[in-house]
Design a protein around this motif. Structure first.
Motif, PDB file in Angstrom:
ATOM      1  N   GLU A 274      77.771 110.544  90.666  1.00  0.00           N
ATOM      2  CA  GLU A 274      77.905 108.922  90.213  1.00  0.00           C
ATOM      3  C   GLU A 274      78.335 108.258  91.514  1.00  0.00           C
ATOM      4  OE1 GLU A 274      81.764 108.361  87.940  1.00  0.00           O
ATOM      5  OE2 GLU A 274      81.170 110.086  86.611  1.00  0.00           O
ATOM      6  N   PHE A 275      78.597 108.654  92.513  1.00  0.00           N
ATOM      7  CA  PHE A 275      78.901 107.954  93.842  1.00  0.00           C
ATOM      8  C   PHE A 275      77.683 107.309  94.366  1.00  0.00           C
ATOM      9  CE2 PHE A 275      82.685 108.593  97.038  1.00  0.00           C
ATOM     10  CZ  PHE A 275      83.049 107.128  97.034  1.00  0.00           C
ATOM     11  N   GLU A 276      77.890 105.973  94.498  1.00  0.00           N
ATOM     12  CA  GLU A 276      76.657 105.416  94.938  1.00  0.00           C
ATOM     13  C   GLU A 276      77.122 104.328  96.445  1.00  0.00           C
ATOM     14  OE1 GLU A 276      73.772 102.616  92.677  1.00  0.00           O
ATOM     15  OE2 GLU A 276      74.476 104.063  91.043  1.00  0.00           O
ATOM     16  N   ILE A 277      76.672 104.775  97.386  1.00  0.00           N
ATOM     17  CA  ILE A 277      77.014 103.849  98.657  1.00  0.00           C
ATOM     18  C   ILE A 277      75.564 103.562  99.372  1.00  0.00           C
ATOM     19  CG2 ILE A 277      78.278 103.387 100.823  1.00  0.00           C
ATOM     20  CD1 ILE A 277      80.257 105.532  99.846  1.00  0.00           C
ATOM     21  N   GLY A 278      75.116 102.327  99.703  1.00  0.00           N
ATOM     22  CA  GLY A 278      74.103 101.976 100.178  1.00  0.00           C
ATOM     23  C   GLY A 278      73.997 100.500 100.850  1.00  0.00           C
ATOM     24  N   PRO A 279      72.969 100.218 101.586  1.00  0.00           N
ATOM     25  CA  PRO A 279      72.028 100.998 102.127  1.00  0.00           C
ATOM     26  C   PRO A 279      72.222 102.017 103.321  1.00  0.00           C
ATOM     27  CG  PRO A 279      71.685  98.863 103.132  1.00  0.00           C
ATOM     28  CD  PRO A 279      72.790  99.000 102.051  1.00  0.00           C
ATOM     29  N   ILE A 280      73.419 101.863 103.886  1.00  0.00           N
ATOM     30  CA  ILE A 280      73.927 103.043 104.839  1.00  0.00           C
ATOM     31  C   ILE A 280      73.788 104.319 104.359  1.00  0.00           C
ATOM     32  CG2 ILE A 280      75.181 101.157 105.895  1.00  0.00           C
ATOM     33  CD1 ILE A 280      77.537 103.258 104.979  1.00  0.00           C
ATOM     34  N   LYS A 281      73.420 105.418 105.192  1.00  0.00           N
ATOM     35  CA  LYS A 281      73.428 106.559 104.811  1.00  0.00           C
ATOM     36  C   LYS A 281      74.642 107.317 105.004  1.00  0.00           C
ATOM     37  CE  LYS A 281      68.898 106.779 104.878  1.00  0.00           C
ATOM     38  NZ  LYS A 281      68.321 106.756 103.415  1.00  0.00           N
ATOM     39  N   THR A 282      74.922 108.097 103.951  1.00  0.00           N
ATOM     40  CA  THR A 282      76.529 108.880 104.000  1.00  0.00           C
ATOM     41  C   THR A 282      75.992 110.439 103.615  1.00  0.00           C
ATOM     42  OG1 THR A 282      76.702 108.831 101.706  1.00  0.00           O
ATOM     43  CG2 THR A 282      77.515 106.974 102.996  1.00  0.00           C
ATOM     44  N   THR A 283      77.295 111.014 103.917  1.00  0.00           N
ATOM     45  CA  THR A 283      77.052 112.552 103.708  1.00  0.00           C
ATOM     46  C   THR A 283      77.290 112.913 102.071  1.00  0.00           C
ATOM     47  OG1 THR A 283      79.541 112.683 104.336  1.00  0.00           O
ATOM     48  CG2 THR A 283      77.770 113.496 105.857  1.00  0.00           C
ATOM     49  N   ILE A 284      77.349 111.884 101.208  1.00  0.00           N
ATOM     50  CA  ILE A 284      77.476 112.224  99.694  1.00  0.00           C
ATOM     51  C   ILE A 284      76.253 113.214  99.396  1.00  0.00           C
ATOM     52  CG2 ILE A 284      77.079 111.151  97.278  1.00  0.00           C
ATOM     53  CD1 ILE A 284      78.818 108.689  98.495  1.00  0.00           C
ATOM     54  N   PRO A 285      74.949 113.012  99.689  1.00  0.00           N
ATOM     55  CA  PRO A 285      73.842 113.900  99.427  1.00  0.00           C
ATOM     56  C   PRO A 285      74.057 115.366  99.836  1.00  0.00           C
ATOM     57  CG  PRO A 285      72.766 111.796 100.121  1.00  0.00           C
ATOM     58  CD  PRO A 285      74.524 111.947 100.227  1.00  0.00           C
ATOM     59  N   LEU A 286      74.548 115.525 101.003  1.00  0.00           N
ATOM     60  CA  LEU A 286      74.958 116.927 101.679  1.00  0.00           C
ATOM     61  C   LEU A 286      75.980 117.590 100.719  1.00  0.00           C
ATOM     62  CD1 LEU A 286      74.649 119.008 103.943  1.00  0.00           C
ATOM     63  CD2 LEU A 286      76.423 117.710 104.991  1.00  0.00           C
ATOM     64  N   HIS A 287      76.882 116.662 100.487  1.00  0.00           N
ATOM     65  CA  HIS A 287      78.126 117.194  99.638  1.00  0.00           C
ATOM     66  C   HIS A 287      77.404 117.876  98.042  1.00  0.00           C
ATOM     67  CE1 HIS A 287      81.277 116.906 102.093  1.00  0.00           C
ATOM     68  NE2 HIS A 287      81.102 115.482 102.456  1.00  0.00           N
ATOM     69  N   ALA A 288      76.694 117.097  97.934  1.00  0.00           N
ATOM     70  CA  ALA A 288      76.446 117.405  96.456  1.00  0.00           C
ATOM     71  C   ALA A 288      75.486 118.784  96.598  1.00  0.00           C
ATOM     72  CB  ALA A 288      75.220 116.301  95.812  1.00  0.00           C
ATOM     73  N   GLN A 289      74.884 118.686  97.511  1.00  0.00           N
ATOM     74  CA  GLN A 289      73.846 119.840  97.861  1.00  0.00           C
ATOM     75  C   GLN A 289      74.760 121.252  97.883  1.00  0.00           C
ATOM     76  OE1 GLN A 289      71.212 118.741 100.915  1.00  0.00           O
ATOM     77  NE2 GLN A 289      70.893 120.847 101.586  1.00  0.00           N
ATOM     78  N   LEU A 290      76.000 120.798  98.689  1.00  0.00           N
ATOM     79  CA  LEU A 290      76.875 122.066  98.886  1.00  0.00           C
ATOM     80  C   LEU A 290      77.546 122.405  97.771  1.00  0.00           C
ATOM     81  CD1 LEU A 290      78.146 120.947 102.422  1.00  0.00           C
ATOM     82  CD2 LEU A 290      76.808 122.975 102.285  1.00  0.00           C
TER      83      LEU A 290
END
Ligand code: ADP
Length: 447
Positions: free
Chosen positions: A409-425
């Motif tokens: 659900e979490f959206e932060i942009g356009p800067i990059k964040t570690t959210i996708p890494l956490h979703a992967q983990l």
């Protein structure tokens, strides 16, 4: 209770402290650098005071400016948060000289536990398990060689005054130990103004397990159980969880009790964390004591129901810890994901700049501690952590599912964040099993 507290920090922890103060009906004064002047979290303060330009040494690390601000604002106390001046015994001392309460340990308690050799001495006396190694500072090289032969290689040379992962050398044989001791001593002297080094056993595969403790000014100390922070990159924690999966409760209980005894023996007031490495047989070895509130404190709040920041303010004001040890029961499982403004696909390159899109998750068991929002510009000057997602559920499995749902659900942009890494983990089968070691993430990222 205090009437006015100055917050000598920034970002999410400044906001966290302001919220605790507001619930205690304490006025807040927040200092800021010009790099943070437009940050929305400053609106939560009753008063804000600029203490200088962006570079930390001219603002958040500048003791004279912070003390001047505290005197101008006429506060009773200063909360240092974490990082910056939080573990500086000289700062705690100056506050005392200026008759401003430092919300944290006395300079004496901080020095005792902040120095690795001293801390180990107190730990041994309190029956906190420590790494085998030299008892104190190395004086004779031959003595260090003898101890290393006894405990077996590899060993690690560490600086008594070391911090932030600096001043450590791993030695895999006697020749390496013989050449490295003098080098480590010189380095430690240059870096920390204290050339004391010691040797201890080096553990190749371990988990990071730490115990939250808190003491008051009446000689009481309790523990708030443990956290597992093994998911790390370059010694930086990425994910933390509580309780530690798969650890025998009887064993952890003994370590927790000893940790509480340790801070009690140092006349420690405030929140502290006793950090350990744990080997495959669930033996614990103390790493160090962090004499401040930690980034990952909310997962402990989730499983115990105790507001650690509020309690640290209350004990600083002279109140007694309002709990008995038996009142602190673990309920459910909590996970924290640190949201860093970094591009993990590009070697974690910092990604500062304007946040245009910000959509936070919500629902049962979700807590977000952040100072970020749409329109906030992440300054390039400071740590890249812009917030923390904390989830709580009845079981570890449910907490992982909930964390993944929230991350999606979490959206932060356009800067990059570690959210996708956490979703992967959260979908990683080894993480799901529980009990990854401290080098797991680095191995995973290499593949
Ligand atoms: P610092 O105060 O510099 O952070 P620590 O004592 O906390 O130093 O150690 C930092 C990191 O180094 C630990 O998190 C751990 O990964 C590693 N480390 C330290 N001591 C040992 C040891 N005896 N065996 C294995 N790893 C260690």
């Amino acid at each position: 209770m205090f009437q006015r507290v100055l917050i000598a920090n920034r970002g999410e922890i400044a906001l966290r402290i302001m919220r605790a103060c507001q619930e205690l009906e304490i006025e807040t004064v927040c200092v800021y650098s010009t790099a943070d002047k437009d940050a929305p979290y400053l609106k939560n303060a009753d008063e804000k005071i600029c203490i200088g330009p962006g570079p930390s040494k001219d603002s958040y690390l500048n003791i004279a400016r912070i003390i001047s601000a505290a005197e101008i604002a006429d506060v009773d106390a200063i909360h240092p948060g974490y990082g910056f001046l939080a573990e500086r015994a000289d700062f705690s001392e100056i506050c005392r000289e200026c008759k401003i309460e430092f919300i944290g340990p006395s300079p004496e308690a901080m020095s005792k536990l902040g120095d690795k050799i001293e801390a180990k001495r107190y730990a041994r006396a309190a029956k906190v398990p420590v790494f085998p190694g030299t008892e104190g500072e190395i004086e004779e090289l031959d003595e260090a060689v003898e101890v290393a032969a006894e405990i077996g290689y590899p060993v690690i040379i560490k600086a008594s005054a070391g911090g932030g992962g600096r001043g450590m050398r791993i030695c895999r044989n006697e020749a390496s130990l013989r050449t490295n001791v003098a080098k480590a001593q010189q380095e430690a002297l240059a870096a920390f103004g204290n050339g004391g080094v010691f040797v201890e056993k080096f553990l190749e595969h371990a988990r990071h397990v730490e115990i939250q403790v808190i003491g008051d000014k009446h000689g009481n100390a309790i523990h708030l159980w443990e956290r597992d922070c093994s998911m790390q990159r370059r010694h930086q924690k990425i994910i933390e969880e509580a309780p530690a999966p798969g650890v025998e409760r009887k064993k952890i209980e003994r370590v927790c009790e000893a940790a509480a005894k340790l801070i009690k023996s140092a006349d420690y007031c405030g929140a502290a964390t006793v950090e350990f490495l744990m080997d495959g047989q669930q033996n614990f070895y103390m790493l160090e004591v962090n004499t401040r509130v930690q980034v990952e404190h909310p997962i402990t709040e989730a499983i115990t129901g105790v507001d650690i920041v509020k309690m640290s303010i209350q004990v600083a004001a002279g109140e007694k810890i309002p709990y008995k040890q038996k009142d602190i029961q673990v309920k459910g499982h909590a996970i924290e994901c640190r949201i860093n403004a970094e591009d993990h696909t590009k070697d974690f390159r910092p990604s500062a700049g304007l946040i245009e899109t910000y959509r936070a998750p919500g629902g049962l068991g979700i807590r977000i501690d952040t100072h970020a929002s749409a329109g906030y510009r992440v300054p390039p000057n400071y740590d890249s952590m812009i917030g923390k997602l904390i989830v709580h559920a009845q079981t570890r499995e449910a907490a992982i599912t909930r964390a993944l749902r929230a991350l999606n659900e979490f959206e932060i942009g356009p800067i990059k964040t570690t959210i996708p890494l956490h979703a992967q983990l959260m979908q990683n089968s080894d993480f799901k099993k529980g009990g990854v070691d401290i080098h797991y993430l680095e191995r995973l990222l290499k593949d």
